[in-house]
Each structure stands twice: as structure tokens, then as C-alpha cells.
Design a protein around this motif. Structure first.
Motif, mmCIF file in Angstrom:
data_model
loop_
_atom_site.group_PDB
_atom_site.id
_atom_site.type_symbol
_atom_site.label_atom_id
_atom_site.label_comp_id
_atom_site.label_asym_id
_atom_site.label_seq_id
_atom_site.Cartn_x
_atom_site.Cartn_y
_atom_site.Cartn_z
ATOM 1 N N PRO A 258 -5.854 2.448 7.321
ATOM 2 C CA PRO A 258 -4.684 2.191 8.173
ATOM 3 C C PRO A 258 -4.860 0.908 8.984
ATOM 4 O O PRO A 258 -5.878 0.723 9.654
ATOM 5 N N GLY A 259 -3.863 0.035 8.906
ATOM 6 C CA GLY A 259 -3.922 -1.201 9.671
ATOM 7 C C GLY A 259 -5.073 -2.108 9.287
ATOM 8 O O GLY A 259 -5.459 -2.978 10.074
ATOM 9 N N PHE A 260 -5.624 -1.906 8.104
ATOM 10 C CA PHE A 260 -6.767 -2.702 7.626
ATOM 11 C C PHE A 260 -7.940 -2.638 8.617
ATOM 12 O O PHE A 260 -8.626 -3.628 8.864
ATOM 13 N N GLN A 261 -8.179 -1.441 9.153
ATOM 14 C CA GLN A 261 -9.248 -1.275 10.139
ATOM 15 C C GLN A 261 -10.620 -1.601 9.556
ATOM 16 O O GLN A 261 -11.483 -2.158 10.247
ATOM 17 N N LEU B 59 -5.598 -13.345 9.237
ATOM 18 C CA LEU B 59 -5.752 -12.408 8.124
ATOM 19 C C LEU B 59 -4.596 -11.414 8.064
ATOM 20 O O LEU B 59 -4.147 -11.035 6.973
ATOM 21 N N GLN B 60 -4.099 -11.014 9.223
ATOM 22 C CA GLN B 60 -2.988 -10.065 9.234
ATOM 23 C C GLN B 60 -1.724 -10.653 8.612
ATOM 24 O O GLN B 60 -0.848 -9.909 8.146
ATOM 25 N N ALA B 61 -1.632 -11.977 8.583
ATOM 26 C CA ALA B 61 -0.482 -12.617 7.948
ATOM 27 C C ALA B 61 -0.468 -12.377 6.442
ATOM 28 O O ALA B 61 0.554 -12.587 5.783
ATOM 29 N N ASN B 62 -1.591 -11.934 5.885
ATOM 30 C CA ASN B 62 -1.652 -11.595 4.457
ATOM 31 C C ASN B 62 -1.129 -10.190 4.180
ATOM 32 O O ASN B 62 -0.996 -9.804 3.018
ATOM 33 N N GLY B 63 -0.868 -9.433 5.234
ATOM 34 C CA GLY B 63 -0.561 -8.019 5.066
ATOM 35 C C GLY B 63 0.551 -7.721 4.082
ATOM 36 O O GLY B 63 0.402 -6.868 3.197
ATOM 37 N N ALA B 64 1.674 -8.433 4.203
ATOM 38 C CA ALA B 64 2.835 -8.132 3.365
ATOM 39 C C ALA B 64 2.609 -8.472 1.899
ATOM 40 O O ALA B 64 3.285 -7.931 1.020
ATOM 41 N N VAL B 65 1.664 -9.379 1.630
ATOM 42 C CA VAL B 65 1.414 -9.790 0.240
ATOM 43 C C VAL B 65 -0.013 -9.452 -0.187
ATOM 44 O O VAL B 65 -0.480 -9.931 -1.221
ATOM 45 N N ASN B 66 -0.685 -8.617 0.591
ATOM 46 C CA ASN B 66 -2.089 -8.320 0.295
ATOM 47 C C ASN B 66 -2.265 -7.718 -1.094
ATOM 48 O O ASN B 66 -3.244 -8.017 -1.794
ATOM 49 N N SER C 164 -14.805 -14.328 2.425
ATOM 50 C CA SER C 164 -15.349 -13.021 2.049
ATOM 51 C C SER C 164 -14.519 -11.891 2.653
ATOM 52 O O SER C 164 -14.303 -10.853 2.012
ATOM 53 N N THR C 165 -14.028 -12.083 3.878
ATOM 54 C CA THR C 165 -13.210 -11.052 4.519
ATOM 55 C C THR C 165 -11.853 -10.938 3.843
ATOM 56 O O THR C 165 -11.328 -9.832 3.643
ATOM 57 N N GLU C 166 -11.276 -12.067 3.479
ATOM 58 C CA GLU C 166 -9.990 -12.060 2.790
ATOM 59 C C GLU C 166 -10.099 -11.307 1.470
ATOM 60 O O GLU C 166 -9.203 -10.537 1.097
#
Length: 245
Positions: A197-200, A123-130, A186-188
Motif C-alpha cells: 500500500p502506498g509503495f511503503q 518516485l511517487q510521480a511514477n505511481g500512475a504509470v508504475n 535501483s529504487t525505481e
């Protein structure tokens, strides 16, 4: 340069063979070397331009191809989304040790916790394009793209369980993958609206959903049930974004 000439140039270079299964011969490459070059360059433009033809055109220029080159990408803009899905999935295996620790350390971690750690890593790999991912969901919801999107989801959950060390071959093989498919989608989706912060908040949401997922086990008893669930879960998530399917 004509379209035929571009096609010839794009496909004349063989791409490295990719592996999904670790027990079977490798499948044909998903992208040719030239397609990978264009998509990799285009992906760098996604944060600014989204998953769009504009990003593809800029990527083609950066990779040294004329703009017309993007016309030979078999799935158009969805090819750029698929590039993200594939590279993010394939990036899990090289990071397994950093996520789970060495063999001895990882053996001390219960498999459900390993699944959570690997899912969170993906999921963190989506961060830059979230901030662009809702656009991607809308594109994936197009009828011609749904099969490819669901296929990648199935490959992802299978990869996560493989890397977690789960070797079960009983009916739980289907229940676990079906449940994780629902949890992941659902989480995505939750993550696209997360500004913590940091998608906590997304991490906490993931943990809650995984803890609840055991109650889904009764629903999956066969390949057909699992495939049907995966499809309906993916479509329902996309519908929840207001996309008409």
C-alpha cells in the motif's frame, strides 16, 4: 495532410522556455508547444496502452492533430517517456514548499533528509504509470535512447540537490550525485515490483539505500568517474530487467 505540412504546423508555435539551471540563461525548449500538446494528451493513455505508438496516435487525435503527426516526434515513443521524465523533474520545484515546508522549517531539516524527501516525491510521480515502467526501461535501454535517459537522470539528481539547498563545490559534488544516481535507479526498479500500500516497501528500500550510500563516496573523484558511474549504473539496472545491451 502531408508530413511536411504537419511539421510546419507542429513547429510554427513557440513553446514556453524551460529552465534547468537557476544561474544561467534558459536552454532551448525541449518540446514545442504542439509536441507538448500531443505528448500531454498521449500521456493520459499510458496507463491503459503503455508507452506505445497507440498511445501517441490517440494523443494526436485528442490534441486535434492527424495520426501522421507522431511521425515528426524526433525520438518516437521515447519522446513520450522523456515527456514523463522532464515533467516529473520540473514538477519538483513547485512542490518544494509542500515537501520540505517553508524556508524556516526546511532549514531545520538536515540536507540528507531533504534529499530523501525530494527523491521520494519524485518516485511517487511514477505511481500512475508504475505498472508500465518496465516497458519504459526496455525502451530506454535501446542504444539510441541510452544517452537521453542518462542525461535526464543526471539532470534529476542535480535538481534534487539544488532544491535540497546543498551548495557544496568540493569533490563531494560528484560523490553525492553519483551515489544518488545509483540509489534512484535501483529504487525505481524495486518500485516496479512493489505491491505494498502506498509503495511503503519502496520507501523503506529508498531509506536503506540512502543510509548505505556513504560507503560509495570513495569511488567518485572526478567528472569522468561520475559520468562513467552514472552510465554503468543505468545500463546495469536495465540489464537486470533482462534487456540485452
Amino acid at each position: 495532410m502531408t508530413t511536411r505540412a504537419v511539421q510546419s504546423r507542429l513547429h510554427c508555435v513557440a513553446a514556453p522556455r524551460r529552465y534547468h539551471s537557476y544561474d544561467h540563461p534558459p536552454p532551448p525548449p525541449i518540446f514545442s508547444a504542439a509536441e507538448s500538446a500531443i505528448l500531454s494528451a498521449a500521456y493520459a493513455h499510458v496507463p491503459e496502452h503503455g508507452f506505445t505508438q497507440r498511445a501517441l496516435s490517440l494523443g494526436a487525435r485528442t490534441a486535434g492533430y492527424p495520426d501522421i503527426s507522431i511521425s515528426v516526434l524526433p525520438e518516437g515513443v521515447f519522446s513520450l517517456i522523456k515527456y514523463h521524465l522532464v515533467t516529473a523533474r520540473e514538477g519538483l520545484a513547485p512542490r518544494k514548499v509542500s515537501v520540505l515546508g517553508g524556508t524556516e522549517n526546511s532549514q531545520l531539516i538536515p540536507i540528507p533528509e531533504r534529499v530523501e524527501l525530494l527523491t521520494w516525491e519524485r518516485l511517487q510521480a511514477n505511481g500512475a504509470v508504475n505498472h508500465r515502467w518496465q516497458e519504459a526501461l526496455a525502451i530506454m535501454a535501446q542504444p539510441s535512447n541510452i544517452p537521453g535517459a542518462l542525461h535526464e537522470l543526471a539532470l534529476l539528481v542535480d535538481e534534487i540537490y539544488h532544491l535540497s539547498g546543498d551548495t557544496s563545490v568540493d569533490p563531494s559534488w560528484y560523490t553525492k550525485r553519483g551515489a544518488l544516481s545509483l540509489v534512484y535507479t535501483s529504487t525505481e526498479l524495486f518500485m516496479t515490483n512493489d505491491r505494498s500500500p502506498g509503495f511503503q516497501e519502496t520507501r523503506a528500500f529508498l531509506q536503506r539505500r540512502l543510509n548505505e550510500s556513504d560507503s560509495l563516496g570513495w569511488a567518485f573523484g572526478s567528472v569522468r568517474q561520475w559520468v562513467g558511474f552514472t552510465a554503468s549504473a543505468g545500463v546495469n539496472v536495465l540489464r537486470s530487467k533482462g534487456v540485452r545491451i
